[in-house]
Every structure is written in structure tokens, then in C-alpha cells.
Design a protein around this motif. Structure first.
Motif, PDB file in Angstrom:
ATOM      1  N   ARG A 126     -95.499 -33.381  23.909  1.00 38.34           N
ATOM      2  CA  ARG A 126     -94.706 -32.158  24.064  1.00 38.34           C
ATOM      3  C   ARG A 126     -93.243 -32.501  24.226  1.00 38.34           C
ATOM      4  O   ARG A 126     -92.876 -33.376  24.995  1.00 38.34           O
ATOM      5  N   ASP A 181     -84.345 -30.931  29.427  1.00 39.29           N
ATOM      6  CA  ASP A 181     -84.152 -30.953  30.878  1.00 39.29           C
ATOM      7  C   ASP A 181     -83.006 -30.003  31.229  1.00 39.29           C
ATOM      8  O   ASP A 181     -82.456 -29.327  30.365  1.00 39.29           O
ATOM      9  N   TRP A 241     -97.404 -39.737  33.806  1.00 43.15           N
ATOM     10  CA  TRP A 241     -96.794 -39.225  32.585  1.00 43.15           C
ATOM     11  C   TRP A 241     -95.528 -40.017  32.331  1.00 43.15           C
ATOM     12  O   TRP A 241     -94.834 -40.429  33.262  1.00 43.15           O
ATOM     13  N   LEU A 270     -92.038 -28.105  33.707  1.00 44.32           N
ATOM     14  CA  LEU A 270     -91.767 -29.467  33.229  1.00 44.32           C
ATOM     15  C   LEU A 270     -90.447 -29.983  33.768  1.00 44.32           C
ATOM     16  O   LEU A 270     -90.326 -31.148  34.130  1.00 44.32           O
ATOM     17  N   ALA A 319    -101.399 -29.818  37.253  1.00 43.36           N
ATOM     18  CA  ALA A 319    -100.980 -30.010  35.862  1.00 43.36           C
ATOM     19  C   ALA A 319    -102.084 -30.618  35.019  1.00 43.36           C
ATOM     20  O   ALA A 319    -102.076 -30.486  33.794  1.00 43.36           O
ATOM     21  N   VAL A 363     -92.795 -35.681  26.406  1.00 42.49           N
ATOM     22  CA  VAL A 363     -93.754 -36.003  27.466  1.00 42.49           C
ATOM     23  C   VAL A 363     -94.958 -36.678  26.830  1.00 42.49           C
ATOM     24  O   VAL A 363     -95.560 -36.143  25.909  1.00 42.49           O
ATOM     25  N   GLU A 414     -91.638 -24.529  30.482  1.00 46.04           N
ATOM     26  CA  GLU A 414     -90.510 -25.464  30.435  1.00 46.04           C
ATOM     27  C   GLU A 414     -89.898 -25.639  31.820  1.00 46.04           C
ATOM     28  O   GLU A 414     -89.476 -26.738  32.181  1.00 46.04           O
ATOM     29  N   PRO A 473     -97.791 -36.718  37.880  1.00 46.23           N
ATOM     30  CA  PRO A 473     -97.803 -35.259  37.787  1.00 46.23           C
ATOM     31  C   PRO A 473     -98.578 -34.633  38.937  1.00 46.23           C
ATOM     32  O   PRO A 473     -99.474 -35.260  39.503  1.00 46.23           O
ATOM     33  N   PRO A 513     -99.659 -31.303  29.297  1.00 43.05           N
ATOM     34  CA  PRO A 513     -98.342 -30.718  29.531  1.00 43.05           C
ATOM     35  C   PRO A 513     -98.108 -29.429  28.746  1.00 43.05           C
ATOM     36  O   PRO A 513     -97.181 -28.677  29.042  1.00 43.05           O
TER      37      PRO A 513
END
Length: 102
Positions: free
Chosen positions: A4, A8, A24, A57, A45, A16, A54, A41, A49
Motif C-alpha cells: 500500500r 505522510d 511493518w 497509517l 491493524a 507499506v 490514510e 503495528p 494495511p
């Protein structure tokens, strides 16, 4: 399993990769000068992912640490306070049939 991609909070692109249920790996995509990062994680989760938003994440990514490079890893000291040094083997046979020789 596919990987995925996401942005950020600084708008850097990451991929990921699920190494295991307990780890991860965040790989920087082209144009992102940052080093890869590792994270444990949260349990909710799982190992997918794609089930996360978002924002989730980004929150998980915020707890990630830069991946240590192999050449920079320091050897950890023994928790028993001694240094292990293998003893030279005097016997040649793994079946111990050379015990009486010598």
C-alpha cells in the motif's frame, strides 16, 4: 500480497510492506529522501494495511523508527555478563568413536 502506498503528514510518499504480524516496513518511494522505517503495528491493524485509513497509517508511521543498517549494529553484550568464545574441538568424529584415541 500487494503493498500500500500513502502520503505522510509532510507529503512524502511511502510504501507499506508487511514483514510479519509484528513488523511493518515503510519504504520511501522515488522523490522521498528519507531512510526506510520499521514499526510494530497495533494489534487492531492485523496484517492488512489496506483496512486502515490514510490517517491511521500516518499515526502508525509516526511511531516508526529508522531502520538500523547492518554495518552500524553494535553487538549486544551477553545478559549473563560473560563473553562466549567457542572452544576448539579436539574430537574429529561426531559419533564419539575417537574418544580412546589421542
Amino acid at each position: 500480497m500487494s503493498h500500500r502506498n500513502f502520503y505522510d503528514r509532510q507529503r512524502n510518499r511511502w510504501e507499506v510492506r508487511v514483514s510479519s504480524r509484528a513488523e511493518w516496513r515503510f519504504e520511501p518511494l522515488p522523490g522521498n529522501p528519507n531512510p526506510p522505517r520499521l514499526v510494530r503495528p497495533p494489534l487492531y491493524a492485523g496484517d492488512d494495511p489496506f483496512e486502515l485509513s490514510e490517517q491511521e497509517l500516518q499515526t502508525i508511521f509516526g511511531t516508526a523508527t529508522p531502520e538500523a543498517r547492518a554495518e552500524k549494529k553494535a553487538q549486544r553484550a551477553s545478559p549473563f555478563g560473560d563473553a562466549y568464545e567457542p572452544q576448539p574441538h579436539t574430537r574429529k568424529s561426531p559419533f564419539l568413536d575417537d574418544i580412546g584415541e589421542g
